[in-house]
Design an enzyme around this catalytic site. Structure first.
Site, PDB file in Angstrom:
ATOM      1  CB  ALA A  72      -0.830   0.440   1.127  1.00  0.00           C
ATOM      2  CG  HIS A  77      20.714   1.633  -0.366  1.00  0.00           C
ATOM      3  ND1 HIS A  77      21.363   2.727  -2.250  1.00  0.00           N
ATOM      4  CD2 HIS A  77      19.811   1.744  -0.077  1.00  0.00           C
ATOM      5  CE1 HIS A  77      20.331   3.197  -2.213  1.00  0.00           C
ATOM      6  NE2 HIS A  77      19.497   2.772  -0.695  1.00  0.00           N
TER       7      HIS A  77
END
Length: 310
Positions: A12, A174
């Site tokens: 979502a 990262h």
């Protein structure tokens, strides 16, 4: 390999919904499952995505539960703590490990799928998830493409080249300890040697992107970039593993002199996950940066592995 069942944990959210859209648009006919703790948001996305199928998309999309991960070909973990203004993804480490915990409870070494971790900080979370689950190291992969894309954008801007014409690579963590490879740059397939000024400008664009973006306090991450990039990565996992290189965080087993730790490296993907870790020759400066990044990730991963909460 044909259509796959792809469960998106955090479906979502902006990245999850963007990923679902891209998967439906690429024509593979996948079963896309949105798993999230916000049922109304899932329903909102489903009502919207259904009409993309009316416009030529293919496959199916539906709401799912955590148990859906058990028989999924690919599980994408994009759920995470709410975004805040910060200077490092590491602040989300413990909260996001707790969020991932419920999914990892359902996966073990006998699970036959591939886990793609997008949730940050991706490198220590991949390290922790692989050790916790016992899944083969080649089937737990962290999404790190965005650093490479930002470096390419910075180089294109420094050179005045078209976006999409540059190939360049970022390895390592990262985050702040990433290692851009300035000596592996091509433009339209031709090698290019950057001037010191161009290198500095490109690296500044890369290293300041995250802080500049979160300072906007928009409450959103790199939704469109990540959704498309992850969809392309999922598709690579259904290929025969030939050709295309990816930056990805994977637990190393001696490559680059590192063992038992996930960090960004060049990989080839295919059925079953990472087909090959490519061990490129690095300069002494690049290797030092890479090992400094590994030390940072190891410290973060061991903090989670040693926490009484897990």
């Amino acid at each position: 390999m044909g259509a796959q069942k792809i469960s998106i944990v955090g479906g979502a959210g902006g990245v999850g919904a963007s990923l679902a859209f891209n998967l439906l648009r690429d024509g593979a006919g996948d079963e896309v499952v949105l798993i999230d703790s916000r049922p109304n948001m899932v329903t909102s996305h489903l009502m919207d995505l259904e009409q993309t199928l009316e416009q030529g998309s293919s496959g199916t999309v539906r709401a799912g539960e955590q148990d859906d991960v058990r028989d999924s070909d690919v599980v994408v973990m994009s759920a995470g703590a709410p975004l805040t203004v910060n200077t490092s993804r590491m602040i989300y480490l413990e909260d996001n490990a707790r969020i991932m915990d419920a999914t990892l409870d359902l996966l073990d070494e006998d699970w036959g799928g591939t886990l793609l971790v997008v949730t940050n900080p991706v490198d220590p979370l991949v390290t922790w998830a692989q050790r916790r689950s016992g899944i083969d190291r080649r089937r737990v992969i962290g999404y790190t493409l965005n650093d490479t894309l930002r470096f390419r954008t910075g180089i294109a801007m420094a050179l005045g080249a078209d976006l999409g014409s540059v190939e360049a690579w970022v390895i390592g963590e990262h985050g702040d300890a990433c290692v851009p490879l300035h000596d592996r740059v091509t433009v339209d397939g031709e090698p290019v040697e950057l001037t010191p000024e161009q290198s500095a400008a490109a690296e500044d664009f890369l290293r300041t992107w995250y802080v500049r973006h979160v300072a906007l306090d928009s409450g959103r991450s790199s939704t469109w970039t990540s959704g498309l990039g992850i969809a392309r990565m999922v598709r690579a996992l259904s290929s025969n593993g030939a050709g295309e290189l990816w930056p990805g965080s994977v637990v190393l087993d001696g490559e680059y002199g590192i063992r038992g730790l996930a960090i960004g490296v060049p990989v080839t993907l295919g059925n079953g996950g990472v087909q090959q870790v490519h061990e490129w020759e690095l300069t002494s400066e690049q290797r030092a940066g890479f090992h400094s990044a590994a030390a940072l990730v190891r410290g973060a991963a061991e903090a989670i592995l040693g926490s009484p909460s897990f």
